[in-house]
Enzyme design. Structure first.
Site, PDB file in Angstrom:
ATOM      1  N   TYR A  19      54.899  69.787 -28.982  1.00  0.00           N
ATOM      2  CA  TYR A  19      54.572  68.895 -27.866  1.00  0.00           C
ATOM      3  C   TYR A  19      54.157  69.690 -26.638  1.00  0.00           C
ATOM      4  O   TYR A  19      54.842  70.588 -26.201  1.00  0.00           O
ATOM      5  CB  TYR A  19      55.765  68.019 -27.497  1.00  0.00           C
ATOM      6  CG  TYR A  19      55.465  67.227 -26.254  1.00  0.00           C
ATOM      7  CD1 TYR A  19      54.606  66.135 -26.324  1.00  0.00           C
ATOM      8  CD2 TYR A  19      55.961  67.604 -25.017  1.00  0.00           C
ATOM      9  CE1 TYR A  19      54.270  65.433 -25.195  1.00  0.00           C
ATOM     10  CE2 TYR A  19      55.634  66.894 -23.878  1.00  0.00           C
ATOM     11  CZ  TYR A  19      54.786  65.817 -23.975  1.00  0.00           C
ATOM     12  OH  TYR A  19      54.450  65.123 -22.845  1.00  0.00           O
ATOM     13  N   LYS A  52      50.646  64.619 -23.394  1.00  0.00           N
ATOM     14  CA  LYS A  52      49.739  63.670 -24.029  1.00  0.00           C
ATOM     15  C   LYS A  52      48.312  64.103 -23.712  1.00  0.00           C
ATOM     16  O   LYS A  52      48.030  64.565 -22.621  1.00  0.00           O
ATOM     17  CB  LYS A  52      50.033  62.287 -23.444  1.00  0.00           C
ATOM     18  CG  LYS A  52      49.644  61.156 -24.346  1.00  0.00           C
ATOM     19  CD  LYS A  52      50.566  61.047 -25.518  1.00  0.00           C
ATOM     20  CE  LYS A  52      50.012  60.055 -26.525  1.00  0.00           C
ATOM     21  NZ  LYS A  52      50.760  60.079 -27.764  1.00  0.00           N
ATOM     22  N   ASP A  68      45.380  68.681 -17.353  1.00  0.00           N
ATOM     23  CA  ASP A  68      46.580  68.514 -16.530  1.00  0.00           C
ATOM     24  C   ASP A  68      47.036  69.920 -16.172  1.00  0.00           C
ATOM     25  O   ASP A  68      47.462  70.678 -17.045  1.00  0.00           O
ATOM     26  CB  ASP A  68      47.641  67.770 -17.350  1.00  0.00           C
ATOM     27  CG  ASP A  68      48.981  67.655 -16.628  1.00  0.00           C
ATOM     28  OD1 ASP A  68      49.168  68.334 -15.592  1.00  0.00           O
ATOM     29  OD2 ASP A  68      49.839  66.901 -17.120  1.00  0.00           O
TER      30      ASP A  68
HETATM   31  C1  F6R Z   1      53.740  61.295 -20.906  1.00  0.00           C
HETATM   32  C2  F6R Z   1      54.248  62.238 -19.915  1.00  0.00           C
HETATM   33  C3  F6R Z   1      55.570  61.969 -19.322  1.00  0.00           C
HETATM   34  C4  F6R Z   1      56.583  63.014 -19.739  1.00  0.00           C
HETATM   35  C5  F6R Z   1      57.979  62.682 -19.172  1.00  0.00           C
HETATM   36  C6  F6R Z   1      59.002  63.755 -19.483  1.00  0.00           C
HETATM   37  O1  F6R Z   1      52.497  61.647 -21.347  1.00  0.00           O
HETATM   38  O2  F6R Z   1      53.623  63.220 -19.584  1.00  0.00           O
HETATM   39  O3  F6R Z   1      56.006  60.688 -19.679  1.00  0.00           O
HETATM   40  O4  F6R Z   1      56.627  63.080 -21.137  1.00  0.00           O
HETATM   41  O5  F6R Z   1      57.890  62.543 -17.771  1.00  0.00           O
HETATM   42  O6  F6R Z   1      58.527  64.958 -19.017  1.00  0.00           O
HETATM   43  P1  F6R Z   1      59.346  66.320 -19.116  1.00  0.00           P
HETATM   44  O7  F6R Z   1      59.741  66.510 -20.553  1.00  0.00           O
HETATM   45  O8  F6R Z   1      58.362  67.312 -18.620  1.00  0.00           O
HETATM   46  O9  F6R Z   1      60.541  66.136 -18.222  1.00  0.00           O
HETATM   47 MG    MG Z   2      51.634  66.323 -16.854  1.00  0.00          MG
HETATM   48 MG    MG Z   3      48.174  63.205 -17.842  1.00  0.00          MG
END
Ligand code: F6R
Ligand code: MG
Ligand code: MG
Length: 384
Positions: free
Chosen positions: A228, A231, A11
């Site tokens: 973190y 994923k 990613d």
């Molecule tokens: C799950 C994922 C998304 C982010 C969510 C919050 O794998 O990538 O669900 O966790 O959109 O993202 P942030 O913390 O970057 O605002």
């Molecule tokens: Mg992402």
């Molecule tokens: Mg992804």
């Protein structure tokens, strides 16, 4: 002849949020891939995406964990990160955890599944790409493909499959591995791989052919980085036919939208939805988690394809059921089993909450002394 099929993915920025890869990033990756094929580093290559992850699907002669191939992938992801930065895309460079490349990609963020094999006269393979879930998501379908006769008729009626398959399983927490000889050790194995957040099938080998039939990516970014970082959306290679599961047996497990860990903030159970490439853009509650299946015939190392296998309308019912299951789970909101158990959350405010309210947790009073206390132990235990 001996070739290696590698899928390396990362990613490197999302369009919009974490839902997809921008077309300009795909174009930059395709440009790099074309050059690598022309320079003969790769025999062939195909760039694909699922959600916000770019996958480089490559054939070459350098084996697994090759420095040349991994560094090509790393450079390509730097390039797509550059495009993401220019466009202000979300989470640019998200999975590139290190500043410099040092030999191979292990522990550096990108995920990879690699399989070295002697190309058969006809070599059908399926490359599975997933978004908004984790490597353990492949446990259930691999079990179905290679160990469940209700899924795979060949286990019963194909003489080359009847002896079964050996599953190599990783313990991601303690960095150990083990092989289970199936069907003899099926029940032992299920005790482990039924817990996919920790135990992950890494590869599957045919006992009769002595060939490796499947390989998965097994990195767990959250553990690698110690915090973190997103994923660790997994990929998987499965070879099909001629003593291995037929194409339809490889795809059949996905006709049931089983639930996986992932979706919103990597912290929820949600159904795994098989989709066409054009629908691999998780939007609702950052899900439901998606899986695409790209079919290739490999010939002299060339990737003939892909065919977008889940575009088949016979997976419509799985998609419909996935939407119903998503409605059902969503109504649990922040309650388990929709929300993952505390130890599997990727996001948590628990330490801060604990620190703030720790001194308000008061021990419960000791239980009152029961009226029977003091009587001889035998008095209450007379009935048999
Ligand atoms: C799950 C994922 C998304 C982010 C969510 C919050 O794998 O990538 O669900 O966790 O959109 O993202 P942030 O913390 O970057 O605002
Ligand atoms: Mg992402
Ligand atoms: Mg992804």
């Amino acid at each position: 002849f001996l070739i290696t099929l590698s899928i390396i993915k990362a990613d490197t920025g999302g369009f919009v949020g974490h839902s997809a890869v921008h077309p300009d990033m795909m174009a930059a990756a395709r440009h790099a891939m074309d050059r690598a094929v022309r320079s003969e580093l790769l025999i062939d290559g195909h760039v694909a995406s699922c959600g916000d992850d770019v996958s480089l699907i490559m054939t070459h002669r350098y084996g697994a964990d090759s420095q040349l191939i991994h560094s090509f992938a790393w450079d390509t992801f730097q390039t797509t990160t550059g495009v993401a930065r220019e466009l202000g895309l979300y989470g640019a460079g998200q999975d590139l955890l290190s500043d410099a490349f040092s030999g191979n990609l292990r522990g550096m963020g990108p995920g990879y599944a690699e399989l070295e094999f002697d190309e058969r006269p006809s070599e059908p393979v399926v490359c599975f790409l997933a978004d908004k879930t984790e490597p353990g998501a492949w446990n259930y379908p691999l079990y179905k493909m290679f160990a469940d006769p209700f899924n795979t008729a060949g286990l019963v009626i194909d003489a080359k499959m009847h002896a079964g398959f050996v599953f190599e399983v990783y313990d991601l927490f303690e960095e150990k591995w083990i092989c289970f000889d199936c069907p003899a050790e099926l029940y032992d194995m299920l005790m482990y791989i039924g817990a996919p957040a920790r135990y992950v099938v890494h590869s599957v080998r045919s006992k009769t052919l002595g060939e490796t039939a499947a390989a998965t990516s097994t990195q767990r970014l959250s553990l690698i980085a110690g915090k973190y970082v997103g994923k660790d959306d997994p990929v998987m290679i499965v070879r099909a036919q001629s003593g291995l599961p037929a194409l339809g047996e490889v795809l059949e497990p996905f006709a049931f939208p089983f639930t996986v860990g992932g979706s919103m903030r990597g912290s929820h159970h949600a159904p795994f939805m098989p989709v066409s490439v054009g629908h691999a853009h998780p939007a609702r509650f950052d899900g439901p988690p998606r899986v695409v299946a790209l079919g290739f015939q490999i010939h002299d190392g060339r990737l003939v394809g892909p065919r977008d296998l889940f575009a088949d309308p016979s997976f419509d019912e799985a998609r419909h059921q996935a939407n119903l299951a998503m409605d059902y789970l969503r109504r649990h909101g922040p309650f388990e089993p929709h929300r993952l158990p505390l130890e599997d959350l990727e996001y948590t405010t628990m330490p801060q909450i604990q620190a703030r309210i720790a001194n308000r947790w008061t021990p419960l009073p000791s239980p009152p002394v029961p009226a029977t206390a003091g009587r001889p132990a035998s008095a209450g235990a007379a009935k048999s």
